[in-house]
Design a protein around this motif. Structure first.
Motif, PDB file in Angstrom:
ATOM      1  N   TYR A 134       0.878  -1.157   0.000  1.00  0.00           N
ATOM      2  CA  TYR A 134       0.000   0.000   0.000  1.00  0.00           C
ATOM      3  C   TYR A 134       0.919   1.211   0.000  1.00  0.00           C
ATOM      4  CZ  TYR A 134      -3.602   3.286   1.430  1.00  0.00           C
ATOM      5  OH  TYR A 134      -4.475   4.333   1.470  1.00  0.00           O
ATOM      6  N   PRO A 135       0.722   2.236  -0.726  1.00  0.00           N
ATOM      7  CA  PRO A 135      -0.461   2.673  -1.434  1.00  0.00           C
ATOM      8  C   PRO A 135      -0.489   2.286  -2.914  1.00  0.00           C
ATOM      9  CG  PRO A 135       1.060   4.492  -1.338  1.00  0.00           C
ATOM     10  CD  PRO A 135       1.723   3.325  -0.645  1.00  0.00           C
ATOM     11  N   LEU A 136       0.417   1.423  -3.353  1.00  0.00           N
ATOM     12  CA  LEU A 136       0.396   1.012  -4.759  1.00  0.00           C
ATOM     13  C   LEU A 136      -0.757   0.065  -5.050  1.00  0.00           C
ATOM     14  CD1 LEU A 136       4.219   0.545  -5.366  1.00  0.00           C
ATOM     15  CD2 LEU A 136       2.793   2.520  -5.936  1.00  0.00           C
ATOM     16  N   THR A 137      -1.275  -0.573  -4.030  1.00  0.00           N
ATOM     17  CA  THR A 137      -2.493  -1.384  -4.142  1.00  0.00           C
ATOM     18  C   THR A 137      -3.446  -0.885  -3.067  1.00  0.00           C
ATOM     19  OG1 THR A 137      -1.666  -3.088  -2.641  1.00  0.00           O
ATOM     20  CG2 THR A 137      -1.244  -3.405  -4.989  1.00  0.00           C
ATOM     21  N   PHE A 138      -4.748  -1.034  -3.315  1.00  0.00           N
ATOM     22  CA  PHE A 138      -5.720  -0.444  -2.402  1.00  0.00           C
ATOM     23  C   PHE A 138      -7.078  -1.101  -2.583  1.00  0.00           C
ATOM     24  CE2 PHE A 138      -4.606   2.097  -6.066  1.00  0.00           C
ATOM     25  CZ  PHE A 138      -5.761   2.022  -6.818  1.00  0.00           C
ATOM     26  N   SER A 139      -7.902  -1.002  -1.552  1.00  0.00           N
ATOM     27  CA  SER A 139      -9.253  -1.565  -1.588  1.00  0.00           C
ATOM     28  C   SER A 139     -10.204  -0.625  -2.321  1.00  0.00           C
ATOM     29  CB  SER A 139      -9.765  -1.786  -0.168  1.00  0.00           C
ATOM     30  OG  SER A 139      -8.960  -2.739   0.477  1.00  0.00           O
ATOM     31  N   THR A 140     -11.332  -1.177  -2.772  1.00  0.00           N
ATOM     32  CA  THR A 140     -12.366  -0.377  -3.413  1.00  0.00           C
ATOM     33  C   THR A 140     -12.855   0.691  -2.448  1.00  0.00           C
ATOM     34  OG1 THR A 140     -13.035  -2.307  -4.685  1.00  0.00           O
ATOM     35  CG2 THR A 140     -14.616  -0.508  -4.549  1.00  0.00           C
ATOM     36  N   GLU A 141     -13.008   1.880  -2.949  1.00  0.00           N
ATOM     37  CA  GLU A 141     -13.457   3.057  -2.208  1.00  0.00           C
ATOM     38  C   GLU A 141     -12.477   3.487  -1.122  1.00  0.00           C
ATOM     39  OE1 GLU A 141     -17.660   3.778  -1.476  1.00  0.00           O
ATOM     40  OE2 GLU A 141     -18.055   1.794  -2.337  1.00  0.00           O
ATOM     41  N   ASP A 142     -11.270   2.977  -1.162  1.00  0.00           N
ATOM     42  CA  ASP A 142     -10.209   3.418  -0.272  1.00  0.00           C
ATOM     43  C   ASP A 142      -9.856   4.862  -0.650  1.00  0.00           C
ATOM     44  OD1 ASP A 142      -7.080   3.746   0.025  1.00  0.00           O
ATOM     45  OD2 ASP A 142      -7.625   2.146   1.408  1.00  0.00           O
ATOM     46  N   ARG A 143      -9.360   5.612   0.293  1.00  0.00           N
ATOM     47  CA  ARG A 143      -8.959   7.003   0.029  1.00  0.00           C
ATOM     48  C   ARG A 143      -7.947   7.069  -1.123  1.00  0.00           C
ATOM     49  NH1 ARG A 143      -9.573  10.961   3.417  1.00  0.00           N
ATOM     50  NH2 ARG A 143      -8.511  12.924   3.071  1.00  0.00           N
ATOM     51  N   MET A 144      -7.060   6.088  -1.188  1.00  0.00           N
ATOM     52  CA  MET A 144      -6.062   6.053  -2.258  1.00  0.00           C
ATOM     53  C   MET A 144      -6.744   5.966  -3.627  1.00  0.00           C
ATOM     54  SD  MET A 144      -2.951   6.215  -2.967  1.00  0.00           S
ATOM     55  CE  MET A 144      -1.966   5.935  -4.407  1.00  0.00           C
ATOM     56  N   VAL A 147      -9.183   9.499  -4.023  1.00  0.00           N
ATOM     57  CA  VAL A 147      -8.503  10.791  -4.055  1.00  0.00           C
ATOM     58  C   VAL A 147      -7.317  10.807  -5.009  1.00  0.00           C
ATOM     59  CG1 VAL A 147      -7.259  12.494  -2.673  1.00  0.00           C
ATOM     60  CG2 VAL A 147      -9.252  11.330  -1.722  1.00  0.00           C
ATOM     61  N   ILE A 148      -6.483   9.796  -4.963  1.00  0.00           N
ATOM     62  CA  ILE A 148      -5.241   9.823  -5.737  1.00  0.00           C
ATOM     63  C   ILE A 148      -5.402   9.148  -7.100  1.00  0.00           C
ATOM     64  CG2 ILE A 148      -2.785   9.230  -5.758  1.00  0.00           C
ATOM     65  CD1 ILE A 148      -3.521  11.226  -3.535  1.00  0.00           C
ATOM     66  N   PHE A 149      -5.708   7.844  -7.103  1.00  0.00           N
ATOM     67  CA  PHE A 149      -5.711   7.069  -8.345  1.00  0.00           C
ATOM     68  C   PHE A 149      -6.738   7.599  -9.349  1.00  0.00           C
ATOM     69  CE2 PHE A 149      -6.689   3.099 -10.795  1.00  0.00           C
ATOM     70  CZ  PHE A 149      -5.447   2.973 -11.404  1.00  0.00           C
ATOM     71  N   ARG A 150      -7.983   7.781  -8.897  1.00  0.00           N
ATOM     72  CA  ARG A 150      -9.037   8.248  -9.796  1.00  0.00           C
ATOM     73  C   ARG A 150      -8.705   9.621 -10.363  1.00  0.00           C
ATOM     74  NH1 ARG A 150     -14.802   8.410  -7.251  1.00  0.00           N
ATOM     75  NH2 ARG A 150     -14.344   6.199  -7.163  1.00  0.00           N
ATOM     76  N   ASN A 151      -8.260  10.546  -9.506  1.00  0.00           N
ATOM     77  CA  ASN A 151      -7.922  11.893  -9.988  1.00  0.00           C
ATOM     78  C   ASN A 151      -6.719  11.880 -10.905  1.00  0.00           C
ATOM     79  OD1 ASN A 151     -10.050  13.357  -8.826  1.00  0.00           O
ATOM     80  ND2 ASN A 151      -9.059  13.257  -6.830  1.00  0.00           N
TER      81      ASN A 151
END
Length: 167
Positions: A134-144, A147-151
């Motif tokens: 983590y934070p290269l892998t993350f759960s669904t709807e996780d802040r990562m 906030v980060i990956f989606r943006n």
């Protein structure tokens, strides 16, 4: 989540369009196809966007296990063949943009600890969380993710539309 997969699908479609030197007129359609195709694999999840809105969506959600068949290389190939059969007159680059959008979903779900059954029908679930921290892998709807990956995906989508030479 749907917005993340739509953004990934759009970016994958843009990469195909750019690498194929597609005419500018194809870009809006190809990007839209990539966004829609990017969320299709989650038809197997009862609360997904498509599952809630398609007439047979809930049936698909009950009949299929989430992140198994629809999240595989086999499903991606079948999706490609289906589109080529369904729309034989559609330019190849647009079909490829849609298939890239679909496959983007299959490729980013292993960032989740649950992973996906990439090599269906083989029973193995693939997840990068076993080898990446983590934070290269993350759960669904996780802040990562939110906030980060989606943006970051949306930013890359916008940048590559504005400057296709970045592809």
């Amino acid at each position: 989540m749907g917005p993340t997969h739509a953004a990934a699908g759009m970016l994958a479609a843009e990469i195909v369009l750019g690498a194929s030197h597609a005419p500018p007129i194809y870009w809006p359609i190809g990007i839209a196809l990539g966004a829609v195709a990017g969320i299709i694999p989650d038809i197997d999840h009862p609360s997904s966007f498509l599952n809630q809105r398609l007439p047979l969506g809930s049936t698909a959600g009950m009949a299929l296990n989430h992140r198994h068949f629809t999240h595989s290389i086999v499903a991606t190939i079948l999706f490609s063949l289906y589109l080529r059969w369904l729309w034989p007159m559609v330019p190849e680059v647009l079909i490829n943009a849609a298939v890239a959008g679909y496959f983007s979903h299959v490729l980013i779900d292993p960032l989740n600890p649950e992973g996906d059954q990439l090599l269906w029908p083989l029973p193995w679930m693939f997840s990068f969380s076993r080898i990446l921290p983590y934070p290269l892998t993350f759960s669904t709807e996780d802040r990562m993710e939110i906030v980060i990956f989606r943006n970051a995906l949306w930013l890359m989508v916008i940048l590559t539309v504005v400057r296709p030479t970045l592809i």
